[in-house]
Design a protein around this motif. Structure first.
Motif, PDB file in Angstrom:
ATOM      1  N   ALA A 180     -62.765 153.492  19.063  1.00 51.45           N
ATOM      2  CA  ALA A 180     -61.969 154.713  18.878  1.00 51.45           C
ATOM      3  C   ALA A 180     -60.826 154.806  19.886  1.00 51.45           C
ATOM      4  CB  ALA A 180     -62.868 155.942  18.992  1.00 51.45           C
ATOM      5  N   TYR A 181     -60.860 153.968  20.926  1.00 49.20           N
ATOM      6  CA  TYR A 181     -59.873 154.081  22.005  1.00 49.20           C
ATOM      7  C   TYR A 181     -59.101 152.779  22.227  1.00 49.20           C
ATOM      8  CZ  TYR A 181     -63.041 157.968  22.772  1.00 49.20           C
ATOM      9  OH  TYR A 181     -63.827 159.074  22.580  1.00 49.20           O
ATOM     10  N   THR A 182     -59.333 151.783  21.382  1.00 53.44           N
ATOM     11  CA  THR A 182     -58.624 150.503  21.514  1.00 53.44           C
ATOM     12  C   THR A 182     -58.079 150.082  20.158  1.00 53.44           C
ATOM     13  OG1 THR A 182     -60.695 149.298  21.162  1.00 53.44           O
ATOM     14  CG2 THR A 182     -60.045 149.691  23.434  1.00 53.44           C
ATOM     15  N   ASP A 183     -57.189 149.123  20.181  1.00 55.89           N
ATOM     16  CA  ASP A 183     -56.705 148.540  18.926  1.00 55.89           C
ATOM     17  C   ASP A 183     -56.310 147.097  19.185  1.00 55.89           C
ATOM     18  OD1 ASP A 183     -54.306 148.742  20.303  1.00 55.89           O
ATOM     19  OD2 ASP A 183     -53.612 150.482  19.165  1.00 55.89           O
ATOM     20  N   GLY A 184     -55.970 146.391  18.125  1.00 59.94           N
ATOM     21  CA  GLY A 184     -55.562 145.003  18.240  1.00 59.94           C
ATOM     22  C   GLY A 184     -56.676 144.110  18.751  1.00 59.94           C
ATOM     23  N   PRO A 185     -56.323 143.081  19.524  1.00 53.50           N
ATOM     24  CA  PRO A 185     -57.330 142.127  20.020  1.00 53.50           C
ATOM     25  C   PRO A 185     -58.426 142.784  20.851  1.00 53.50           C
ATOM     26  CG  PRO A 185     -55.116 141.261  20.321  1.00 53.50           C
ATOM     27  CD  PRO A 185     -54.952 142.685  19.899  1.00 53.50           C
ATOM     28  N   TRP A 186     -58.089 143.845  21.584  1.00 54.57           N
ATOM     29  CA  TRP A 186     -59.114 144.504  22.394  1.00 54.57           C
ATOM     30  C   TRP A 186     -60.180 145.138  21.505  1.00 54.57           C
ATOM     31  CZ3 TRP A 186     -59.946 143.383  27.159  1.00 54.57           C
ATOM     32  CH2 TRP A 186     -58.897 142.993  27.981  1.00 54.57           C
ATOM     33  N   ALA A 187     -59.780 145.714  20.391  1.00 49.41           N
ATOM     34  CA  ALA A 187     -60.744 146.312  19.471  1.00 49.41           C
ATOM     35  C   ALA A 187     -61.649 145.244  18.875  1.00 49.41           C
ATOM     36  CB  ALA A 187     -60.014 147.067  18.362  1.00 49.41           C
ATOM     37  N   VAL A 188     -61.082 144.071  18.572  1.00 49.10           N
ATOM     38  CA  VAL A 188     -61.898 142.965  18.052  1.00 49.10           C
ATOM     39  C   VAL A 188     -62.927 142.545  19.096  1.00 49.10           C
ATOM     40  CG1 VAL A 188     -61.854 140.561  17.278  1.00 49.10           C
ATOM     41  CG2 VAL A 188     -60.096 142.166  16.497  1.00 49.10           C
ATOM     42  N   ALA A 189     -62.490 142.441  20.356  1.00 45.06           N
ATOM     43  CA  ALA A 189     -63.415 142.057  21.425  1.00 45.06           C
ATOM     44  C   ALA A 189     -64.524 143.094  21.598  1.00 45.06           C
ATOM     45  CB  ALA A 189     -62.639 141.890  22.731  1.00 45.06           C
ATOM     46  N   VAL A 190     -64.169 144.370  21.475  1.00 48.00           N
ATOM     47  CA  VAL A 190     -65.169 145.436  21.592  1.00 48.00           C
ATOM     48  C   VAL A 190     -66.212 145.301  20.485  1.00 48.00           C
ATOM     49  CG1 VAL A 190     -65.514 147.920  21.294  1.00 48.00           C
ATOM     50  CG2 VAL A 190     -63.732 147.085  22.825  1.00 48.00           C
ATOM     51  N   ILE A 191     -65.765 145.011  19.266  1.00 47.87           N
ATOM     52  CA  ILE A 191     -66.698 144.881  18.141  1.00 47.87           C
ATOM     53  C   ILE A 191     -67.606 143.681  18.331  1.00 47.87           C
ATOM     54  CG2 ILE A 191     -66.780 144.263  15.686  1.00 47.87           C
ATOM     55  CD1 ILE A 191     -64.577 146.270  15.216  1.00 47.87           C
ATOM     56  N   VAL A 192     -67.078 142.585  18.842  1.00 44.36           N
ATOM     57  CA  VAL A 192     -67.916 141.403  19.108  1.00 44.36           C
ATOM     58  C   VAL A 192     -68.995 141.747  20.134  1.00 44.36           C
ATOM     59  CG1 VAL A 192     -67.927 139.094  20.113  1.00 44.36           C
ATOM     60  CG2 VAL A 192     -66.175 139.716  18.453  1.00 44.36           C
ATOM     61  N   ALA A 193     -68.604 142.436  21.212  1.00 46.58           N
ATOM     62  CA  ALA A 193     -69.584 142.829  22.235  1.00 46.58           C
ATOM     63  C   ALA A 193     -70.627 143.773  21.650  1.00 46.58           C
ATOM     64  CB  ALA A 193     -68.869 143.490  23.410  1.00 46.58           C
ATOM     65  N   ALA A 194     -70.186 144.749  20.841  1.00 43.20           N
ATOM     66  CA  ALA A 194     -71.117 145.695  20.221  1.00 43.20           C
ATOM     67  C   ALA A 194     -72.073 144.977  19.284  1.00 43.20           C
ATOM     68  CB  ALA A 194     -70.344 146.776  19.473  1.00 43.20           C
ATOM     69  N   ALA A 195     -71.564 143.980  18.550  1.00 48.69           N
ATOM     70  CA  ALA A 195     -72.414 143.240  17.614  1.00 48.69           C
ATOM     71  C   ALA A 195     -73.519 142.487  18.344  1.00 48.69           C
ATOM     72  CB  ALA A 195     -71.565 142.268  16.794  1.00 48.69           C
ATOM     73  N   ILE A 196     -73.192 141.894  19.478  1.00 49.03           N
ATOM     74  CA  ILE A 196     -74.206 141.168  20.260  1.00 49.03           C
ATOM     75  C   ILE A 196     -75.274 142.137  20.762  1.00 49.03           C
ATOM     76  CG2 ILE A 196     -74.603 139.864  22.377  1.00 49.03           C
ATOM     77  CD1 ILE A 196     -71.802 138.617  21.934  1.00 49.03           C
ATOM     78  N   LEU A 197     -74.851 143.268  21.294  1.00 51.33           N
ATOM     79  CA  LEU A 197     -75.809 144.248  21.827  1.00 51.33           C
ATOM     80  C   LEU A 197     -76.658 144.861  20.708  1.00 51.33           C
ATOM     81  CD1 LEU A 197     -73.470 145.979  24.424  1.00 51.33           C
ATOM     82  CD2 LEU A 197     -75.510 144.610  24.957  1.00 51.33           C
ATOM     83  N   LEU A 198     -76.020 145.246  19.615  1.00 52.50           N
ATOM     84  CA  LEU A 198     -76.773 145.833  18.509  1.00 52.50           C
ATOM     85  C   LEU A 198     -77.715 144.810  17.885  1.00 52.50           C
ATOM     86  CD1 LEU A 198     -73.939 147.963  16.866  1.00 52.50           C
ATOM     87  CD2 LEU A 198     -75.954 148.837  18.063  1.00 52.50           C
ATOM     88  N   GLY A 199     -77.281 143.554  17.829  1.00 55.66           N
ATOM     89  CA  GLY A 199     -78.154 142.495  17.316  1.00 55.66           C
ATOM     90  C   GLY A 199     -79.355 142.262  18.211  1.00 55.66           C
ATOM     91  N   ALA A 200     -79.132 142.297  19.522  1.00 54.53           N
ATOM     92  CA  ALA A 200     -80.246 142.126  20.455  1.00 54.53           C
ATOM     93  C   ALA A 200     -81.231 143.286  20.339  1.00 54.53           C
ATOM     94  CB  ALA A 200     -79.716 142.014  21.886  1.00 54.53           C
ATOM     95  N   GLY A 201     -80.702 144.506  20.230  1.00 54.40           N
ATOM     96  CA  GLY A 201     -81.575 145.654  20.059  1.00 54.40           C
ATOM     97  C   GLY A 201     -82.390 145.549  18.780  1.00 54.40           C
ATOM     98  N   TYR A 202     -81.730 145.160  17.697  1.00 53.84           N
ATOM     99  CA  TYR A 202     -82.423 144.944  16.416  1.00 53.84           C
ATOM    100  C   TYR A 202     -83.546 143.926  16.553  1.00 53.84           C
ATOM    101  CZ  TYR A 202     -82.876 141.837  12.345  1.00 53.84           C
ATOM    102  OH  TYR A 202     -83.357 140.979  11.384  1.00 53.84           O
ATOM    103  N   GLY A 203     -83.266 142.793  17.182  1.00 54.93           N
ATOM    104  CA  GLY A 203     -84.255 141.725  17.285  1.00 54.93           C
ATOM    105  C   GLY A 203     -85.460 142.114  18.114  1.00 54.93           C
ATOM    106  N   ILE A 204     -85.233 142.774  19.244  1.00 54.30           N
ATOM    107  CA  ILE A 204     -86.344 143.169  20.114  1.00 54.30           C
ATOM    108  C   ILE A 204     -87.212 144.228  19.439  1.00 54.30           C
ATOM    109  CG2 ILE A 204     -86.949 144.250  22.312  1.00 54.30           C
ATOM    110  CD1 ILE A 204     -84.367 142.992  23.463  1.00 54.30           C
ATOM    111  N   LEU A 205     -86.573 145.194  18.787  1.00 59.54           N
ATOM    112  CA  LEU A 205     -87.346 146.233  18.107  1.00 59.54           C
ATOM    113  C   LEU A 205     -88.121 145.662  16.919  1.00 59.54           C
ATOM    114  CD1 LEU A 205     -84.837 149.230  18.190  1.00 59.54           C
ATOM    115  CD2 LEU A 205     -86.920 148.937  19.554  1.00 59.54           C
ATOM    116  N   LEU A 206     -87.533 144.700  16.210  1.00 59.00           N
ATOM    117  CA  LEU A 206     -88.224 144.104  15.059  1.00 59.00           C
ATOM    118  C   LEU A 206     -89.508 143.410  15.490  1.00 59.00           C
ATOM    119  CD1 LEU A 206     -88.327 143.353  12.056  1.00 59.00           C
ATOM    120  CD2 LEU A 206     -86.877 141.373  12.587  1.00 59.00           C
ATOM    121  N   ILE A 207     -89.421 142.552  16.490  1.00 58.69           N
ATOM    122  CA  ILE A 207     -90.620 141.825  16.918  1.00 58.69           C
ATOM    123  C   ILE A 207     -91.616 142.766  17.575  1.00 58.69           C
ATOM    124  CG2 ILE A 207     -89.713 141.146  19.177  1.00 58.69           C
ATOM    125  CD1 ILE A 207     -91.951 139.031  16.859  1.00 58.69           C
TER     126      ILE A 207
END
Length: 396
Positions: free
Chosen positions: A287-314
């Motif tokens: 909500a506060y970035t755009d361009g390449p920085w927004a892409v980098a933020v989404i990549v970081a969020a995806a890794i964290l959300l994926g890790a949270g998903y995996g730990i909670l699943l197991i």
């Protein structure tokens, strides 16, 4: 050549591939059919209409007659789902039907397949980990390859689904001769399960369970379109790559997640929720970035959300495995999957709320609700730590 559990693992992987191959097609259908993000989220979520009844019914069937008949019957259903989806390029309403059939196939596979994996695996928690890895890897690879096909190969509305059909044919050949280790038992007339009577499950698992897929689906359904202008040349492949990054992170973290679970159910749960909250916090950065920085933020969020998903699943699968009696295992796993799949509604809810309050507020609210879920899981003392006896001597 392959051990029985590995052959079964491929079948779970293949049906999971089919369940998530639809995720990166959002921009394809937006361009070719004029679908908005709300319509696509509804199509993605219609999967639950087939999934939840199938989980509950076929989990019971698997406990009654065995795992193998359910898995073998699942394969043609999964194939038909992809056939219907590829026809949806001409008749958009078929996309809903195809997603419902994909949910039906997944519901047949996940409860029976997870229980069967446990019976084919030696060691406490090993079957749960193998099932979680197979499921997560299938979800991730399905999204990744469908995204690449849709981005760079012709006729993506057809070719992406043909790949899955081939995988399911291979899966049928591999799983055909896997022995069913389950001894059929008489199932009580009542649908009441022991796990539903357990405070350990009701308070220690149920409050946070929907956030397993709540984390994952927000990552690959809600976030990529926010930067579609910045990655316009490869937007479809980017969507698939974010889905794959999220879900494969969830698969790769499984061994570590299982080690965490050995220290206590609440340790794994709180770790998963904490990382998921960090993922939503990172997502607010869009909500506060755009361009390449927004892409980098989404990549970081995806890794964290994926890790949270995996730990909670197991963590959830191990908790169910150590709580449910053997003759209710498939049904109990099915109930857990029903709960986690409620998280598919989160992107749809965000798509409705974001135009009014903004994505940053939506992601902040999601993080707060996750915290509430784990706080409700104050649970009974016996669930604060896994029963070491159950870990070393799992129920037969």
């Amino acid at each position: 050549m392959f051990s029985p559990w590995a052959r079964l693992s491929f079948a779970v992987f293949a049906v999971s591939w089919g369940a998530n191959q639809f995720a990166p097609m959002q921009l394809v259908y937006r361009e070719h059919l004029g679908l908005g993000s709300g319509s696509f989220a509804a199509m993605l979520g219609s999967y639950i209409i087939g999934l939840i009844p199938a989980l509950l019914y076929f989990g019971r069937v698997a406990d009654r007659i065995g795992r193998r008949p359910v898995i073998l019957a699942m394969v043609p259903v999964s194939i038909v789902s992809s056939v219907v989806l590829l026809l949806g390029a001409e008749v958009p309403l078929l996309l809903y039907l195809g997603r419902i059939l994909a949910g039906l196939a997944s519901g047949m596979a996940f409860g029976a397949g997870t229980a069967w994996m446990k019976e084919l695996s030696a060691g406490a928690g090993v079957g749960a980990r193998r099932a979680a890895v197979s499921l997560s890897a299938g979800f991730g690879c399905g999204a990744l390859f469908a995204g690449f096909i849709a981005q760079w190969l012709p006729a993506p509305e057809v070719l992406a689904y043909l790949v899955h059909i081939v995988l399911m044919v291979v899966a049928l050949a591999l799983v055909w001769s896997v022995p069913d280790g389950h001894v059929p038992r008489t199932v009580r007339g009542s649908w009441r399960l022991s796990v539903l009577s357990s405070p350990r499950f009701r308070w220690g698992v149920v409050p946070w369970a929907p956030w397993v897929f709540g984390c994952a689906t927000v990552s690959f359904v809600t976030l990529p379109p926010l930067v579609s202008d910045s990655v316009s040349d490869v937007s479809i492949a980017f969507t698939g790559a974010i889905a794959a990054l999220t879900l494969l992170t969830g698969a790769l973290i499984q061994p570590w997640a299982r080690r965490i679970a050995r220290h206590g159910e609440t340790v794994g749960i709180r770790t998963g929720v904490g990382i998921g909250v960090l993922g939503f916090a990172a997502a607010t950065g869009t909500a506060y970035t755009d361009g390449p920085w927004a892409v980098a933020v989404i990549v970081a969020a995806a890794i964290l959300l994926g890790a949270g998903y995996g730990i909670l699943l197991i963590s959830g699968l191990v908790a169910v495995e150590n709580t449910a009696p053997a003759d209710e295992l498939a049904q109990s796993v099915a109930v857990f999957y029903c709960l986690i799949y409620l998280g598919f509604a989160v992107p749809f809810a965000i798509s409705l709320a974001a135009p009014h309050v903004g994505f940053g507020v939506c992601f902040g609210a999601a993080a707060a609700l996750m915290c509430v879920g784990v706080m409700l899981g104050r649970t009974v003392p016996s669930s604060a730590r896994l029963d070491e006896r159950a870990l070393t001597h799992p129920r037969k």
